[in-house]
Design an enzyme around this catalytic site. Structure first.
Site, PDB file in Angstrom:
ATOM      1  N   TYR A 278       0.784  -1.237   0.000  1.00 28.65           N
ATOM      2  CA  TYR A 278       0.000   0.000   0.000  1.00 28.65           C
ATOM      3  C   TYR A 278       0.817   1.289   0.000  1.00 28.65           C
ATOM      4  O   TYR A 278       0.242   2.368  -0.040  1.00 28.65           O
ATOM      5  CB  TYR A 278      -0.979   0.054   1.184  1.00 28.65           C
ATOM      6  CG  TYR A 278      -2.251  -0.697   0.958  1.00 28.65           C
ATOM      7  CD1 TYR A 278      -3.055  -0.457  -0.151  1.00 28.65           C
ATOM      8  CD2 TYR A 278      -2.664  -1.662   1.863  1.00 28.65           C
ATOM      9  CE1 TYR A 278      -4.229  -1.157  -0.353  1.00 28.65           C
ATOM     10  CE2 TYR A 278      -3.835  -2.369   1.670  1.00 28.65           C
ATOM     11  CZ  TYR A 278      -4.616  -2.109   0.551  1.00 28.65           C
ATOM     12  OH  TYR A 278      -5.772  -2.811   0.354  1.00 28.65           O
ATOM     13  N   ASP A 279       2.132   1.210   0.072  1.00 34.65           N
ATOM     14  CA  ASP A 279       2.909   2.462   0.107  1.00 34.65           C
ATOM     15  C   ASP A 279       4.235   2.302  -0.627  1.00 34.65           C
ATOM     16  O   ASP A 279       5.292   2.673  -0.109  1.00 34.65           O
ATOM     17  CB  ASP A 279       3.136   2.906   1.550  1.00 34.65           C
ATOM     18  CG  ASP A 279       3.407   4.413   1.665  1.00 34.65           C
ATOM     19  OD1 ASP A 279       3.104   5.147   0.695  1.00 34.65           O
ATOM     20  OD2 ASP A 279       3.912   4.847   2.710  1.00 34.65           O
TER      21      ASP A 279
END
Length: 247
Positions: A66-67
């Site tokens: 997610y990042d």
């Protein structure tokens, strides 16, 4: 990155990781002293893709990071890359392929368009973020830098315009890529465009990304990732967020 320990006291909560002496990839891409050559940048691009592929396809439970961004790619003293920051990561069973996000917490500019919509997301959001990262490796500049006059246009959008106009050679030249690295750079450009496709189903899985970057798999012709608008809503949102945080 190796987790060494943790502290969970009343006054201090901390995770202790191994020290990575050379810092993050953005320090080598976005400053005047660009010391990494394209062979090393390609190696970093492939290694990062392989790491994400491991999270998505080889773990018992799929891990969605997610990042994915340059600031979370670290280089140790031998300039071997390490993937960092799993604060936003989620486990996802292979049967349950969609996860509901509680708001858009991903770094603006790297986030896939579906992150900003009230629908469940899949591991393909990491593929999109990797595509943005790959563009930044290719150009050795941020996808959008509001502080530079020549960087007011999204680099990924500018790249697509060059590809669509049949001006890939001009793109390679503008990025300062030498002749001996041209084929490698062309592969990276095409793979990046495939990764940032608007629809998640149109993005490749990361193990195939590795094969395409290494030249062992055929790269299909990318379609326009921005066919829903030159500046999709998620990019506009990101630019506004970046502008507000830079003031």
């Amino acid at each position: 990155v190796q987790l060494c320990g943790f502290c969970f006291d009343r006054d201090l909560r901390a995770l202790v990781y191994e020290y990575i002496g050379n810092g993050s990839l953005d320090n080598y891409l976005f400053h005047e002293n660009k010391t990494l050559g394209y062979e090393k940048l390609h190696e970093i691009a492939v290694g990062t893709a392989r790491g994400i592929a491991y999270l998505h396809e080889d773990c018992k439970q799929r891990i969605i990071h997610y990042d994915i961004k340059t600031g979370n790619i670290l280089l140790d003293n031998k300039r071997i890359l390490k993937l960092l920051i799993f604060g936003l990561a989620k486990l996802c069973s292979r049967e349950n392929t969609h996860i509901t996000m509680t708001g858009g917490r991903v770094t603006p500019g790297y986030a896939a368009p579906e992150i900003w919509m009230p629908f469940p997301v899949t591991h393909k959001c990491d593929v999109y973020s990797y595509g943005v990262l790959l563009f930044e490796i290719i150009g050795r500049r941020r996808n959008l830098d509001i502080n530079l006059r020549e960087s007011q246009e999204w680099f990924s959008v500018w790249v697509w315009k060059k590809i669509d106009a049949g001006e890939l050679g001009e793109l390679i030249k503008a990025c300062g890529i030498k002749k001996r690295h041209e084929e490698m750079a062309k592969r990276m450009v095409k793979v990046a465009l495939l990764c940032v496709q608007y629809m998640p189903v149109s993005r490749p899985i990361m193990s195939y990304v590795v094969k395409m970057l290494e030249g062992s798999a055929k790269i299909s012709k990318p379609s326009n990732p921005f066919q829903y608008g030159t500046f999709p809503a998620h990019l506009v949102h990101a630019s506004r967020t970046n502008a507000s945080t830079s003031v």
